[in-house]
Design a protein around this motif. Structure first.
Motif, short mmCIF file in Angstrom:
data_model
loop_
_atom_site.label_atom_id
_atom_site.label_comp_id
_atom_site.label_asym_id
_atom_site.label_seq_id
_atom_site.Cartn_x
_atom_site.Cartn_y
_atom_site.Cartn_z
N PRO A 1 41.00 -16.45 11.01
CA PRO A 1 41.28 -17.88 10.88
C PRO A 1 40.56 -18.47 9.68
N ASP A 2 41.09 -19.53 9.16
CA ASP A 2 40.46 -20.21 8.02
C ASP A 2 39.05 -20.65 8.37
N GLY A 3 38.17 -20.55 7.39
CA GLY A 3 36.81 -21.05 7.56
C GLY A 3 35.83 -20.06 8.14
N LYS A 4 36.27 -18.84 8.45
CA LYS A 4 35.37 -17.84 9.00
C LYS A 4 34.66 -17.09 7.88
N ASP A 5 33.52 -16.47 8.21
CA ASP A 5 32.80 -15.69 7.21
C ASP A 5 33.28 -14.24 7.17
N TYR A 6 34.33 -13.92 7.93
CA TYR A 6 35.00 -12.62 7.84
C TYR A 6 36.45 -12.89 7.49
N VAL A 7 37.14 -11.91 6.88
CA VAL A 7 38.48 -12.17 6.37
C VAL A 7 39.58 -11.43 7.13
N TRP A 8 39.21 -10.36 7.86
CA TRP A 8 40.14 -9.64 8.71
C TRP A 8 39.55 -9.50 10.10
N GLU A 9 40.43 -9.36 11.08
CA GLU A 9 39.99 -9.20 12.46
C GLU A 9 40.80 -8.08 13.10
N SER A 10 40.10 -7.11 13.71
CA SER A 10 40.79 -6.02 14.40
C SER A 10 40.47 -6.07 15.89
#
Length: 269
Positions: free
Chosen positions: A248-257
């Motif tokens: 989601p926008d605004g997170k400090d990570y860019v991908w989620e598994s």
């Protein structure tokens, strides 16, 4: 005892932190997939490759959900910090028990695109690099968040019953009972994501024979999110499937598994 606990926590941190980079799986491994009526169910948490891995202790700060589901009833499981095996359940009623373990999210940083690409290729996600670059993301030094959703099927006494959707964000549901049903044609399973069938999802199948040898194959789910897993008597199985999505926008990570696993065994005939 304190030294053992410290070592267990340290080892768990090292193995789980590296897992997605190397496409490691996380699963629940019962000491016995079939237990007698009134017998305690004992199960280990494992993290590794090819259905072989390091045992993980019970760490409450790493757990989002740990339950036993029988029929429509789910009961929370509370262990002790550092317990190995992580699960030792008391007396349960006869039937099919579903052990459920959801981890808290964790993150890792990719130092090179090659590390991430190896993960993408192994899990058959397709052209992620184009999406990555379209979002203006760097090829190195980016962060992924990952969460594990593991289930195990254990037969108690007669083992009768059915696996059901447990409400996990992603999960694999067995559409037949491996301990009581005729599975000559294989075990049908359904992959769910956010409660809906997930079509064209790769299911990786780890098949362990009684002598410990492991063979690995894959199946794609159909339009209904279903696939059929070929089985052999006396073998145990780990099924694994992964969702990869933009953060989601605004997170400090860019991908989620999101990693779903299902373990069970087939009785010897």
């Amino acid at each position: 005892m304190q030294y053992r606990l410290f070592c267990s926590i340290l080892c768990a941190g090292l193995t789980s932190g590296a897992a997605p980079v190397l496409s490691h799986e996380f699963w629940i491994e019962p000491e016995k997939y079939q237990v007698d009526s009134g017998e305690t169910v004992v199960a280990k948490l494992r993290n590794g490759q090819e259905f072989k891995g390091a045992e993980q202790p019970y760490l409450d700060h790493r757990i989002a959900r740990f339950e036993v589901m029988q029929g429509q009833t789910a009961s929370p499981y509370l262990g002790r910090m550092g317990d190995m095996p992580a699960f030792s359940g008391g007396i349960m009623q006869d039937g099919l028990a579903v052990l459920i373990h959801q981890t808290q999210p964790q993150t890792l940083t990719y130092d090179s695109w090659e590390e991430f690409q190896a993960f993408i290729d192994h899990k058959a996600f397709g052209d992620i690099r184009t999406q990555h670059r379209a979002r203006g993301l760097p090829d190195a030094g980016f962060v992924e968040q990952y969460t594990r959703y593991a289930k195990a099927l254990v037969a108690i006494g007669d083992g009768k019953g059915a696996d059901l959707a447990a409400g996990l964000e992603t999960e694999i549901v067995a559409l037949a009972n491996p301990y009581t049903d005729d599975l000559t044609a294989g075990l049908p399973v359904r992959v769910l994501y956010q409660g809906k069938a997930r079509p064209e999802a790769q299911v990786e199948i780890f098949d362990k024979s009684p002598d410990g040898a492991v063979t690995i194959s894959t199946r794609l789910t159909d339009a209904q999110g279903e696939a059929v897993v070929p089985l052999a008597p006396g073998h145990s199985y780990l099924l694994d499937t992964v969702v990869l999505r933009p953060a989601p926008d605004g997170k400090d990570y860019v991908w989620e598994s999101l990693w779903a696993a299902l373990t069970f065994a087939v009785p010897s005939r």
